[in-house]
Design a protein around this motif. Structure first.
Motif, mmCIF file in Angstrom:
data_model
loop_
_atom_site.group_PDB
_atom_site.id
_atom_site.type_symbol
_atom_site.label_atom_id
_atom_site.label_comp_id
_atom_site.label_asym_id
_atom_site.label_seq_id
_atom_site.Cartn_x
_atom_site.Cartn_y
_atom_site.Cartn_z
ATOM 1 N N ASP A 107 0.858 -1.189 0.000
ATOM 2 C CA ASP A 107 0.000 0.000 0.000
ATOM 3 C C ASP A 107 0.892 1.236 0.000
ATOM 4 N N PHE A 108 1.243 1.678 -1.200
ATOM 5 C CA PHE A 108 2.158 2.806 -1.363
ATOM 6 C C PHE A 108 1.633 4.058 -0.675
ATOM 7 N N GLU A 109 0.349 4.348 -0.872
ATOM 8 C CA GLU A 109 -0.223 5.568 -0.299
ATOM 9 C C GLU A 109 -0.131 5.570 1.226
ATOM 10 N N ALA A 110 -0.474 4.469 1.859
ATOM 11 C CA ALA A 110 -0.411 4.388 3.329
ATOM 12 C C ALA A 110 1.021 4.559 3.824
ATOM 13 N N GLN A 111 1.981 3.945 3.133
ATOM 14 C CA GLN A 111 3.384 4.068 3.534
ATOM 15 C C GLN A 111 3.886 5.502 3.337
ATOM 16 N N PHE A 112 3.469 6.139 2.251
ATOM 17 C CA PHE A 112 3.850 7.522 1.996
ATOM 18 C C PHE A 112 3.309 8.429 3.093
ATOM 19 N N LEU A 113 2.033 8.270 3.414
ATOM 20 C CA LEU A 113 1.419 9.097 4.455
ATOM 21 C C LEU A 113 2.108 8.892 5.795
ATOM 22 N N GLN A 114 2.539 7.676 6.064
ATOM 23 C CA GLN A 114 3.239 7.389 7.321
ATOM 24 C C GLN A 114 4.575 8.139 7.387
ATOM 25 N N VAL A 115 5.323 8.152 6.284
ATOM 26 C CA VAL A 115 6.613 8.859 6.249
ATOM 27 C C VAL A 115 6.408 10.351 6.493
ATOM 28 N N VAL A 116 5.413 10.941 5.821
ATOM 29 C CA VAL A 116 5.145 12.370 6.009
ATOM 30 C C VAL A 116 4.742 12.637 7.455
ATOM 31 N N SER A 117 3.837 11.825 7.982
ATOM 32 C CA SER A 117 3.367 12.010 9.362
ATOM 33 C C SER A 117 4.505 11.903 10.362
ATOM 34 N N GLU A 118 5.354 10.892 10.194
ATOM 35 C CA GLU A 118 6.487 10.711 11.116
ATOM 36 C C GLU A 118 7.401 11.935 11.118
ATOM 37 N N ASN A 119 7.637 12.498 9.940
ATOM 38 C CA ASN A 119 8.520 13.658 9.861
ATOM 39 C C ASN A 119 7.859 14.919 10.397
ATOM 40 N N LEU A 120 6.570 15.078 10.198
ATOM 41 C CA LEU A 120 5.872 16.226 10.777
ATOM 42 C C LEU A 120 5.906 16.152 12.300
ATOM 43 N N ASN A 121 5.775 14.946 12.832
ATOM 44 C CA ASN A 121 5.888 14.749 14.281
ATOM 45 C C ASN A 121 7.309 15.008 14.752
ATOM 46 N N LYS A 122 8.267 14.425 14.044
ATOM 47 C CA LYS A 122 9.675 14.519 14.431
ATOM 48 C C LYS A 122 10.149 15.968 14.523
ATOM 49 N N TYR A 123 9.702 16.798 13.591
ATOM 50 C CA TYR A 123 10.143 18.185 13.555
ATOM 51 C C TYR A 123 9.139 19.147 14.191
ATOM 52 N N HIS A 124 8.210 18.601 14.953
ATOM 53 C CA HIS A 124 7.274 19.379 15.772
ATOM 54 C C HIS A 124 6.491 20.422 14.966
ATOM 55 N N ILE A 125 6.081 20.055 13.765
ATOM 56 C CA ILE A 125 5.267 20.957 12.959
ATOM 57 C C ILE A 125 3.890 21.101 13.599
ATOM 58 N N SER A 126 3.392 20.006 14.149
ATOM 59 C CA SER A 126 2.121 20.032 14.878
ATOM 60 C C SER A 126 2.056 18.818 15.782
ATOM 61 N N LYS A 127 1.310 18.955 16.873
ATOM 62 C CA LYS A 127 1.086 17.823 17.766
ATOM 63 C C LYS A 127 -0.306 17.236 17.575
ATOM 64 N N ASP A 128 -1.119 17.915 16.793
ATOM 65 C CA ASP A 128 -2.496 17.480 16.566
ATOM 66 C C ASP A 128 -2.533 16.382 15.495
ATOM 67 N N PRO A 129 -3.004 15.182 15.853
ATOM 68 C CA PRO A 129 -3.014 14.080 14.870
ATOM 69 C C PRO A 129 -3.867 14.386 13.636
ATOM 70 N N LEU A 130 -4.957 15.126 13.807
ATOM 71 C CA LEU A 130 -5.796 15.464 12.650
ATOM 72 C C LEU A 130 -5.045 16.401 11.708
ATOM 73 N N THR A 131 -4.369 17.398 12.253
ATOM 74 C CA THR A 131 -3.584 18.328 11.435
ATOM 75 C C THR A 131 -2.512 17.564 10.655
ATOM 76 N N ILE A 132 -1.816 16.685 11.334
ATOM 77 C CA ILE A 132 -0.758 15.898 10.685
ATOM 78 C C ILE A 132 -1.333 15.030 9.570
ATOM 79 N N ASP A 133 -2.449 14.383 9.841
ATOM 80 C CA ASP A 133 -3.092 13.515 8.846
ATOM 81 C C ASP A 133 -3.523 14.334 7.627
ATOM 82 N N ILE A 134 -4.114 15.494 7.864
ATOM 83 C CA ILE A 134 -4.578 16.330 6.758
ATOM 84 C C ILE A 134 -3.401 16.858 5.942
ATOM 85 N N ILE A 135 -2.345 17.328 6.605
ATOM 86 C CA ILE A 135 -1.165 17.830 5.875
ATOM 87 C C ILE A 135 -0.536 16.713 5.041
ATOM 88 N N ALA A 136 -0.421 15.525 5.622
ATOM 89 C CA ALA A 136 0.162 14.395 4.892
ATOM 90 C C ALA A 136 -0.680 14.055 3.657
#
Length: 196
Positions: A130-159
């Motif tokens: 599932d390429f899309e799911a794996q891609f979204l996971q990479v984006v989400s992990e990096n948004l979390n890692k660099y503290h772009i947002s702590k809100d899971p909904l924001t991270i999911d939407i940005i990804a």
């Protein structure tokens, strides 16, 4: 001091292996885009890559293993790109997200092989990949890692939006337009809060 010596044979074998892998990857991507993943066979990949099927099996168990390898290879490249762009979080918070976003998208959109790879991998619909799911996971992990947002909904939407934007520009070959993305956000704001 440690000295490392390489023989010409080792260097030649490494270059030959890289060239073979590149031929296999290109053949697989082209065939997946033209024939569809379910119709592509290892024999076709080998013929297109101008190798013996045994050589294919020296590197990959089957075409699904090749697709998984390409997915991971792309995601590793993308993770490096996004990490480079997000490492200096202060620039993003200071309002320079446009430069980061434009640079990130341009580095993908301007690379023909990456574009074709994404299109091929997205076309594969398999329980094991599932390429899309794996891609979204990479984006989400990096948004979390660099503290772009702590809100899971924001991270999911940005990804999700990141993937949609990349898809759009890859499929249309239009140049990236930051003002267009800003207009989308304004339109979304009007839909969510029509009183503004």
């Amino acid at each position: 001091m440690l000295k490392i010596y390489f023989s010409w044979r080792e260097i030649f074998m490494d270059l030959r292996t890289q060239r073979t892998l590149s031929s296999i990857e290109n053949a697989f991507i082209d065939l997946t885009l033209t024939e569809g993943f379910s119709k592509v066979t290892v024999r076709q990949i080998a013929a297109e890559a101008r190798i013996n099927p045994k050589t294919f099996y020296d590197h990959f168990h089957n075409k699904t293993a090749l697709a998984a390898y390409l997915t991971q290879k792309f995601l590793n490249q993308y993770a490096q790109l996004i990490q480079t762009r997000l490492e200096n979080n202060q620039d993003i918070l200071a309002g320079h997200l446009d430069l980061h976003l434009q640079g990130l998208l341009s580095s993908i959109i301007d690379n023909q092989k990456l574009k074709k790879t994404i299109l091929a991998l997205e076309s594969i619909h398999s329980n094991s990949l599932d390429f899309e799911a794996q891609f979204l996971q990479v984006v989400s992990e990096n948004l979390n890692k660099y503290h772009i947002s702590k809100d899971p909904l924001t991270i999911d939407i940005i990804a999700t939006i990141t993937l949609k934007i990349i898809n759009y520009y890859i499929r249309t070959n239009e140049p990236f337009s930051l003002s267009r993305q800003e207009n989308i956000v304004k339109t979304l704001e009007r839909i969510i809060n029509p009183s503004r």
